[in-house]
Design an enzyme around this catalytic site. Structure first.
Site: not given
Ligand code: ACM
Length: 675
Positions: A315-317, A252
């Site tokens: 998150d969401e890496n 992000h």
């Protein structure tokens, strides 16, 4: 079943006039109501006894202003000297732990005792007194005899110490005034953490004096200066609200790399991301320069943000850039780092050292929970209560956001049902202490300064109640009754969740004649979850001024319609009254549907809802036909029911990322005509 249902409706009706003392949100831990009544008139006087300081005095001054605003009385200026002539005594024992900076585990308790003669608010801390002042304001009522506070005894304290609202200012930037009015609203419902999501692929929103290219190149000029940050923190502190920043890394992170491509895991160049979604750019966790940079930057931010916690995202890496970078792969091999999760864990341990050096506690999203993670790191669960409980069992503090994603446009009732520590939790009392609370999350792909209030409020007040009030407070009808009251009160603080709708409708219609469009938007909602983007693709640069943006979540009209249909179908003779109100609503839909046609024809921005306008007429017409069958007591033909069901199927299709939310109730009417 049916009798219970009817009984509960009757009880709601009967108890309504007596429930004035309980228009409170969140409901207090304990309240008893008596027959006393403390008149509020021009002679109103407030006194501060015990501990007093600038923060408490400012809170009392704000309280008095709001009380004046509601009553339209001008009170004599200044605090009361003579206790005998004092309406409200605020007795505070001391400043509390968070004298300079609000802290987790501050004592926020307070007591209120209101008699015919006087109101006493007592609290061990200034923050407790601030919480209690909000309750006193919520207690204000009026009748033909004037304004008054009802006789009550309240003893109150929060169930959870961490009750937050995340505002994502990265996908869309929000001016300081928007944050301030939302801080006021948070204080009104006793929330105590502003989680400031400051960096994303789509924007870097904080001024860095150490690395100015971060905000200069990563923000389109929309960032907060450090002076503005301090101003917001002071404003929050005055209201007993912590401000926790989030710097979401290593994923992000596109906006960081626009000015500093050397931090990335691929060469770049990078541009600010304009789409919603999950993207590949990630910081390179294998290079010492990256840690040197983060050390300087996070130390700068640690000094700017006084809160004990710093949120590092995490998150969401997906690590796709890592997979493709030979140097990163070689580094992993050399260090025996087996996969991307382990690499991120390594990154986090390096970050943790930087945070610890700066006296900060680390918190991050679920993904940071790795076997090696030290126990003093807190977990922010967007995945669910099971993940949160698992972390608590392992000894990690945590907060819940799964269930509180207000950007997904679910009704307040759904958020209200989500509990960080549900009744069936199997955690031991010791483990349960690790569950600190939760946060509503205002992810900002589809909000602007015009619409953000309506996406946060009033639904977030229901989440605030879940996090403050005892677990057994779960009556959804009563929640909605009180939510409507609080929603109006929030307007006095400048919140635009209600008023901006008419403004947006006027802009769309291009005249004052918004009645028909208002009728349409009252019974539709934006599509839920992440379907909006699929149905109506836009970017972060698109205008968010369409009908979908002017349409509110959690339709009150639909709820009212469903309530009346259920009551009427359960016991028609008793609820005759509802038949005429239902008939009126259905007739309005029919009329509005027809009236919308010429408005749409001359307003191209409304074209996308033309099918919805047609379907509004169809819903009104079909519902009216059903009511007529029910009135005459003549069963409808199977052909009519079949044709009507097909019309409902047709009307269920979304247009402009909007869908009707009254169709299940119209279907019930159709079905009932067969009996
Ligand atoms: C998140 O929703 N990725 C925190």
């Amino acid at each position: 079943m049916k009798t219970n249902f009817v009984l509960s409706i009757l009880l709601v009706m009967i108890s309504a006039p007596l429930s004035w003392a309980q228009d409170l949100m969140p409901l207090p831990a304990s309240i008893t109501v008596n027959k006393d009544r403390l008149a509020i008139d021009e002679s109103f006087k407030v006194a501060i006894r015990g501990h007093s300081d600038a923060r408490l005095q400012a809170a009392v001054a704000r309280f008095v202003k709001r009380l004046e605003g509601r009553t339209v009385y001008s009170f004599a200026p200044g605090l009361a000297v003579d206790d005998q002539l004092t309406t409200l005594i605020v007795h505070c024992e001391g400043p509390g732990l968070g004298k300079d900076v609000p802290v987790l585990n501050e004592n926020e308790s307070y007591r209120i005792d209101i008699t015919d003669r006087q109101a006493l608010l007592s609290a061990p801390t200034v923050v407790g007194a601030i919480r209690g002042l909000e309750t006193v304001l919520q207690l204000l009522n009026s009748d033909r005899r004037g304004f008054f506070l009802p006789g009550v005894k309240i003893q109150d304290q929060p169930r959870f110490p961490w009750r937050g609202l995340l505002i994502d200012v990265a996908r869309h930037f929000e001016p300081v005034e928007v944050l301030k009015r939302n801080l006021d609203a948070m204080a009104a419902v006793k929330l105590n953490v502003l989680h400031w999501h400051l960096t994303e692929d789509q924007g870097f929103r904080v001024e860095s004096k150490k690395f100015p290219k971060l905000h200069q190149l990563g923000s389109d000029g929309n960032y907060y200066t450090q002076e503005q940050i301090k101003d917001v923190i002071a404003y929050a502190r005055d209201r007993g609200i912590r401000v926790m920043p989030e710097f979401d890394i290593p994923g992000h992170a596109t906006s960081w790399l626009v000015g500093h491509p050397e931090l990335g895991s691929a060469p770049g160049p990078y541009t600010i991301e304009r789409r919603p979604g999950i993207f590949e750019p990630a910081l390179d966790p294998t290079r010492e320069e990256v840690y040197k940079f983060l050390d300087v930057f996070l130390s700068e931010m640690a000094a700017l943000f006084p809160d004990a916690y710093m949120h590092i995202g995490g998150d969401e890496n997906e690590g796709k850039q890592w997979d493709r970078n030979p140097a990163i792969q070689a580094y992993m091999k050399g260090k025996g780092i087996k996969d991307n999760h382990a690499l991120q864990a390594y990154f986090n341990t390096r970050l943790l050292k930087i945070l610890q050096k700066n006296g900060k506690k680390m918190i991050g999203w679920d993904e940071i929970l790795q076997p090696e993670l030290p126990k003093d790191v807190a977990i922010h669960s967007w995945r669910g209560t099971a993940a949160l409980a698992e972390a608590a069992r392992k000894g990690y503090d945590g907060i819940l956001s799964n269930g509180y994603y207000i950007d997904l446009i679910f009704p307040a009732s759904q958020h209200y049902a989500a509990d960080p520590l549900p009744a069936d939790s199997t955690l031991t009392p010791e483990q349960a202490k690790h569950v600190l609370g939760g946060e509503a999350t205002m992810w900002a792909e589809w909000v602007t300064h015009e619409t953000i209030d309506s996406r946060i409020w009033p639904r977030t007040a229901a989440i605030a109640e879940r996090l403050w009030s005892p677990r057994h407070v779960t009556d959804v009808n009563d929640m909605y009754r009180r939510l409507a009251v609080i929603s109006l009160q929030l307007e006095e603080l400048g919140l635009a969740h209600k008023k901006n709708q008419d403004m947006m409708l006027r802009r769309l219609v291009r005249t004052d004649d918004i009645g028909p469009l208002r009728t349409l938007v009252s019974v539709i909602e934006p599509v839920k979850e992440y379907r909006r983007y699929q149905q109506r693709p836009q970017t972060m640069l698109s205008p968010l001024t369409g009908v979908v943006d002017a349409t509110l979540p959690d339709s009150e009209a639909a709820r009212r319609f469903a309530f009346m249909v259920d009551a009427f179908l359960a016991d028609a003779p008793r609820f005759q009254l509802y038949r005429s109100e239902l008939g009126q609503m259905l007739a309005d839909w029919q009329t509005a549907g027809a009236a919308l046609e010429p408005l749409i024809d001359r307003s191209p921005a409304l074209k996308e809802v033309k099918p919805l306008a047609n379907n509004l007429s169809v819903l009104g017409e079909t519902g009216m036909e059903a009511l007529t069958y029910l009135k005459l007591g003549v069963p409808s033909t199977p052909e009519w029911r079949k044709a009507s069901e097909l019309k409902m199927d047709e009307a269920s299709k979304p247009y402009g990322a909007l869908e009707f939310v009254v169709i299940p109730s119209v279907r019930k009417l159709i079905l009932a005509t067969g009996k």
